[in-house]
Each structure stands twice: as C-alpha cells, then as structure tokens.
Design an enzyme around this catalytic site. Structure first.
Site, PDB file in Angstrom:
ATOM      1  N   GLU A 197      20.302 -83.065 -39.883  1.00 30.62           N
ATOM      2  CA  GLU A 197      19.086 -82.676 -39.144  1.00 30.62           C
ATOM      3  C   GLU A 197      17.953 -82.346 -40.106  1.00 30.62           C
ATOM      4  O   GLU A 197      18.165 -81.645 -41.101  1.00 30.62           O
ATOM      5  CB  GLU A 197      19.414 -81.468 -38.272  1.00 30.62           C
ATOM      6  CG  GLU A 197      18.635 -81.441 -36.983  1.00 30.62           C
ATOM      7  CD  GLU A 197      19.019 -82.594 -36.062  1.00 30.62           C
ATOM      8  OE1 GLU A 197      18.328 -83.630 -36.081  1.00 30.62           O
ATOM      9  OE2 GLU A 197      20.002 -82.457 -35.318  1.00 30.62           O
ATOM     10  N   HIS A 198      16.779 -82.865 -39.785  1.00 31.45           N
ATOM     11  CA  HIS A 198      15.595 -82.686 -40.631  1.00 31.45           C
ATOM     12  C   HIS A 198      15.836 -83.238 -42.031  1.00 31.45           C
ATOM     13  O   HIS A 198      15.343 -82.686 -43.014  1.00 31.45           O
ATOM     14  CB  HIS A 198      15.165 -81.212 -40.681  1.00 31.45           C
ATOM     15  CG  HIS A 198      14.500 -80.775 -39.403  1.00 31.45           C
ATOM     16  ND1 HIS A 198      13.189 -81.077 -39.111  1.00 31.45           N
ATOM     17  CD2 HIS A 198      14.984 -80.098 -38.333  1.00 31.45           C
ATOM     18  CE1 HIS A 198      12.886 -80.577 -37.913  1.00 31.45           C
ATOM     19  NE2 HIS A 198      13.959 -80.001 -37.409  1.00 31.45           N
ATOM     20  N   GLU A 231       4.362 -94.091 -33.596  1.00 34.65           N
ATOM     21  CA  GLU A 231       4.430 -92.641 -33.405  1.00 34.65           C
ATOM     22  C   GLU A 231       3.706 -91.912 -34.545  1.00 34.65           C
ATOM     23  O   GLU A 231       2.990 -90.940 -34.331  1.00 34.65           O
ATOM     24  CB  GLU A 231       5.895 -92.208 -33.303  1.00 34.65           C
ATOM     25  CG  GLU A 231       6.043 -90.827 -32.721  1.00 34.65           C
ATOM     26  CD  GLU A 231       7.365 -90.594 -31.984  1.00 34.65           C
ATOM     27  OE1 GLU A 231       8.038 -91.571 -31.585  1.00 34.65           O
ATOM     28  OE2 GLU A 231       7.715 -89.419 -31.798  1.00 34.65           O
ATOM     29  N   GLY A 246      14.931 -82.678 -27.137  1.00 33.62           N
ATOM     30  CA  GLY A 246      15.554 -83.031 -28.411  1.00 33.62           C
ATOM     31  C   GLY A 246      16.483 -84.219 -28.296  1.00 33.62           C
ATOM     32  O   GLY A 246      17.363 -84.420 -29.130  1.00 33.62           O
ATOM     33  N   LEU A 247      16.301 -85.040 -27.242  1.00 32.82           N
ATOM     34  CA  LEU A 247      17.161 -86.212 -27.051  1.00 32.82           C
ATOM     35  C   LEU A 247      16.379 -87.518 -27.225  1.00 32.82           C
ATOM     36  O   LEU A 247      16.816 -88.586 -26.822  1.00 32.82           O
ATOM     37  CB  LEU A 247      17.829 -86.155 -25.665  1.00 32.82           C
ATOM     38  CG  LEU A 247      18.740 -84.940 -25.445  1.00 32.82           C
ATOM     39  CD1 LEU A 247      19.254 -84.891 -24.012  1.00 32.82           C
ATOM     40  CD2 LEU A 247      19.921 -84.933 -26.426  1.00 32.82           C
ATOM     41  N   SER A 248      15.190 -87.401 -27.822  1.00 31.60           N
ATOM     42  CA  SER A 248      14.403 -88.572 -28.229  1.00 31.60           C
ATOM     43  C   SER A 248      13.892 -89.436 -27.088  1.00 31.60           C
ATOM     44  O   SER A 248      14.018 -90.666 -27.116  1.00 31.60           O
ATOM     45  CB  SER A 248      15.196 -89.457 -29.198  1.00 31.60           C
ATOM     46  OG  SER A 248      15.290 -88.811 -30.411  1.00 31.60           O
ATOM     47  N   SER A 249      13.277 -88.790 -26.121  1.00 36.35           N
ATOM     48  CA  SER A 249      12.636 -89.587 -25.075  1.00 36.35           C
ATOM     49  C   SER A 249      11.521 -90.448 -25.681  1.00 36.35           C
ATOM     50  O   SER A 249      11.342 -91.604 -25.282  1.00 36.35           O
ATOM     51  CB  SER A 249      12.077 -88.688 -23.979  1.00 36.35           C
ATOM     52  OG  SER A 249      11.165 -87.761 -24.515  1.00 36.35           O
ATOM     53  N   SER A 250      10.800 -89.939 -26.673  1.00 40.49           N
ATOM     54  CA  SER A 250       9.704 -90.717 -27.273  1.00 40.49           C
ATOM     55  C   SER A 250      10.213 -91.965 -27.969  1.00 40.49           C
ATOM     56  O   SER A 250       9.642 -93.039 -27.818  1.00 40.49           O
ATOM     57  CB  SER A 250       8.959 -89.912 -28.344  1.00 40.49           C
ATOM     58  OG  SER A 250       8.384 -88.794 -27.807  1.00 40.49           O
ATOM     59  N   ASP A 287      15.462 -91.426 -35.052  1.00 38.42           N
ATOM     60  CA  ASP A 287      15.542 -91.565 -33.594  1.00 38.42           C
ATOM     61  C   ASP A 287      15.379 -93.019 -33.170  1.00 38.42           C
ATOM     62  O   ASP A 287      16.087 -93.516 -32.295  1.00 38.42           O
ATOM     63  CB  ASP A 287      14.469 -90.713 -32.914  1.00 38.42           C
ATOM     64  CG  ASP A 287      14.537 -89.262 -33.348  1.00 38.42           C
ATOM     65  OD1 ASP A 287      15.565 -88.871 -33.934  1.00 38.42           O
ATOM     66  OD2 ASP A 287      13.567 -88.529 -33.100  1.00 38.42           O
TER      67      ASP A 287
END
Ligand code: GLA
Length: 388
Positions: free
Chosen positions: A38-39, A166, A130-134, A178
């Site tokens: 993460e990150h 993005e 936090g489930l990456s809709s974008s 993502d």
C-alpha cells in the site's frame, strides 16, 4: 437476475433513454482490492491487488462523426458531456468528464485514432470506499473507445492511458496499481505487479483461503490533497537519501542515512521500505495457504500504515483490532487502498469467516456507521461483453 445482469439492464436502459436507440457494444472493467503493497506503487514498488466482482460497464454505439457523447448514469440527473474529436480534447470543470476526456486525449496522443460514439456508463463499485471506482471507470472507457475504433490495446496500455487521464486531466497523482489491477487481473488469482517495470505474475489464491472485504462505511474525505501530500513526502525522502525512488532503499541504508531527515519523512520512508518487503512473502503465503504468515504480514502492514504512514482512522484501527484478535493465526486484516476511510481486507482460512462476521457485529454495536462484509473470489480484468 445476477448482479451483472442487473447492471447491464440499467446501463442499456440508460443508453436508450439518453440516445433513443439501442447500444451495439458493451464493455466492462472491475474495481480492485489490494492485499498488500500500500502506497508503494508511486515509489516504484511491488503490489499485490486482485479484481473484485464489482465493475463499471460502458454501453456504446455509433455516434455523429468525430464527436463523443456521454451519459454518466451514476453522476446525478442529466449528467452528460459531449466533445469533438477533430480538435484537441481539453479539460472541463468537473471530475468524471475529465476521466473520459483524458482517456480520449491520451488515446489520440498515442496514435490511436478514435471514432465518434455515444456511450452510457454505470457501475457498482462503491465510490470513495478504496475499491478503485475511478480506475474501473477509466479503464472501461479506454477499452470501449479503443475497441470501438478498431484498436486492440494490451492491458498495460489501457492502464497507462487511464492513469495518464487521472494524473493530467483529473488531477490525482495516483500510481499505476489500480488501473493495472482493473485491466490485467486473472480470475482466481492476485496480480503481483512490479510498478517499476510493469511486469506481472498471477498468484493463484490457495483454495483453503477466503478474501473478505469489510467496508467500514466511512467515506473518505480530503483524500486527494492528503494523497498528493504523502506522495510529495515520499519524493522528498527519496531526495534526502539520493535515490531515484524509495524502492532503491534497503532497510540498512534507511537507518544508516537517516541523519538530518525529519522524523515524519523518515516514518513515511520506513513504511515504504518495510511494505515492499512484505509483498513477495505475502504472494508465497497466498499461494501456499499459509494463514499464520498472512496473519503476521497483514497485521504488520496495518500497523505501518497507521503509525508510519498515518492514513488510518481510530474507527478503522478499532475494527481491524477486533477482527485481527478474532482471527488469531487463522488470517489477518488490514486497511486497504488509499486510506482515510473505506475498506479493510481480511485474508483468512475459509473456515474462519464466521469469526470475522462475529467480530464485525461486535464492533458495529459501538460504531456510528455499521460496517458491512463482502466475500468474493478474485475476478478477471477488463473485457468486452459484446464487442463491436
Ligand atoms: C490509491 C491510488 C493508487 C495507490 C493506492 C495506495 O488507490 O490510486 O495508485 O497509490 O491509493 O496504495
């Protein structure tokens, strides 16, 4: 009707309502949950996400020449946009519009001529969780616009185009994890991704294990500014150590070169170095079903995100503590995604999912917003449902 059939029915009906005809093509791209790493994607590190069974679907048909018309069905009444393809595509005020415009811009810039199209877009990846809709939105748009124009792009190209949109059109300095998870995942497996080389390896999830997403119900706020700030802190730490990115820092060099570095930046760097080192062991444990190792790695991962990277919240720490204690060595749990709200992910022996549920119920008794549990099997990446 299945979840996907429902979503298809909704997007097709939305297309008809917006454009008065039926669509001829349908494309889908999933959201993702990150298991560990993460990150670290924007520090050139390793990550281990998998695709979830929630997705964005684009219904598409021919449109007027050199013009894209879009109806975004989840973005409120009458959320529409239209832009021309025979002049440079530019940004507008707004967010979702810039995902679409950015993807069109970067496809054209990469030499992929586009064809006029009408598109309706809808999804069921929860927004801000936090489930990456974008990313699923951007990858679905990249897949649909490119296929409609007759181009067959590799998953990695789709991911890079959605990420560029993005970064440059929407203004979020996200990494590549993502979009790669949405574009390149394989069913039943997590995707081990090297964010420096973009090499991938599918890591099958051992059949004795279950992956559970625990949605805290807390929707993140201020993410973009805090996210961009974390990224800037990592870059400042890399400059201090004289490395291209924190991926290049060993645990020894992290300590040895600490002199003169601000404590906050040191903590950020320590998270990144330790987190990258957890990814390969997690991949091994996932493939072999070693729930005790998973328990240790995810517990350490959560502590590091909370203490060194400071992206957790007290309510998330409490929930993770309850679930972690209930699981013991039968699995682990940690915050997943950018943080500041959103979801936890638990990986555990399948037999222990009842313990997760009981722990979440106990926590819900004292929580302002009840958390909800979602179990799924890793799905595959973006693909046409009905191709043109
Ligand atoms: C967000 C970003 C990703 C990644 C994660 C944190 O999801 O879009 O690129 O940085 O946060 O791991």
């Amino acid at each position: 009707m299945s979840r996907r059939d429902d979503l298809i029915a909704r997007v097709v009906a939305g297309y008809r309502e917006a454009f008065g005809t039926d669509p001829s093509e349908l494309y889908a791209a999933p959201g993702r949950v990150n298991l560990i790493g993460e990150h670290v994607d924007y520090n050139d590190g390793l990550v281990l996400p998998c695709a979830i069974d929630r997705e964005t679907i684009v219904a598409l048909g021919d449109g007027p020449e050199a013009r894209i018309e879009v109806a975004a069905l989840d973005m409120g009444e009458g959320a529409r946009d239209a832009f021309r393809l025979d002049v440079p595509v530019t940004r507008v005020d707004g967010e979702w519009q810039n995902h679409v415009r950015g993807v069109a811009h970067f496809l054209a810039e990469g030499g992929h001529d586009l064809k006029g199209a009408r598109m309706a877009i809808a999804g069921d990846v929860p927004i801000g969780a936090g489930l990456s809709s974008s990313a699923s939105f951007g990858v679905a748009v990249a897949l649909s616009l490119s296929r409609h124009a007759g181009h067959s792009l590799a998953p990695r190209q789709l991911a890079l185009i959605a990420q560029a949109a993005e970064n440059d059109f929407v203004g979020c300095a996200c990494g590549i994890m993502d979009q790669m998870a949405s574009a390149a995942s394989a069913a039943g497996a997590a995707l081990l991704l090297d964010c420096r080389t973009l090499e991938t390896r599918n890591v099958p999830v051992h059949p004795s294990l279950a992956i559970t997403v625990i949605d805290s119900g807390i929707r993140r706020s201020l993410t973009e500014s805090a996210f961009n700030q974390r990224r800037a802190e990592c870059e400042a730490a890399a400059r201090h150590y004289g490395v291209a990115s924190l991926r290049d820092l060993t645990p020894e060099a992290l300590e040895a070169g600490r002199g003169g570095l601000d404590d906050v930046l040191f903590a950020r760097a320590r998270h990144v170095v330790a987190e990258i080192a957890r990814v390969e062991p997690m991949a091994e444990a996932l493939a072999s079903g070693d729930s005790a190792a998973i328990s240790r790695l995810l517990t350490e991962g959560h502590r590091s995100l909370a203490e060194d990277f400071a992206v957790s919240l007290p309510a998330l720490d409490r929930l993770a503590g309850e679930v972690g204690a209930a699981l013991g060595s039968a699995g682990g749990v940690r915050l997943t995604g950018a943080g500041f709200g959103g979801c936890l992910v638990a990986v555990s022996d399948a037999a222990a999912t009842g313990d997760i549920m009981a722990a979440v119920e106990r926590d819900n008794a004292g929580a302002e917003i009840p958390a909800r549990i979602h179990r799924f099997s890793p799905g595959s990446g973006a693909a046409p449902i009905v191709a043109g």
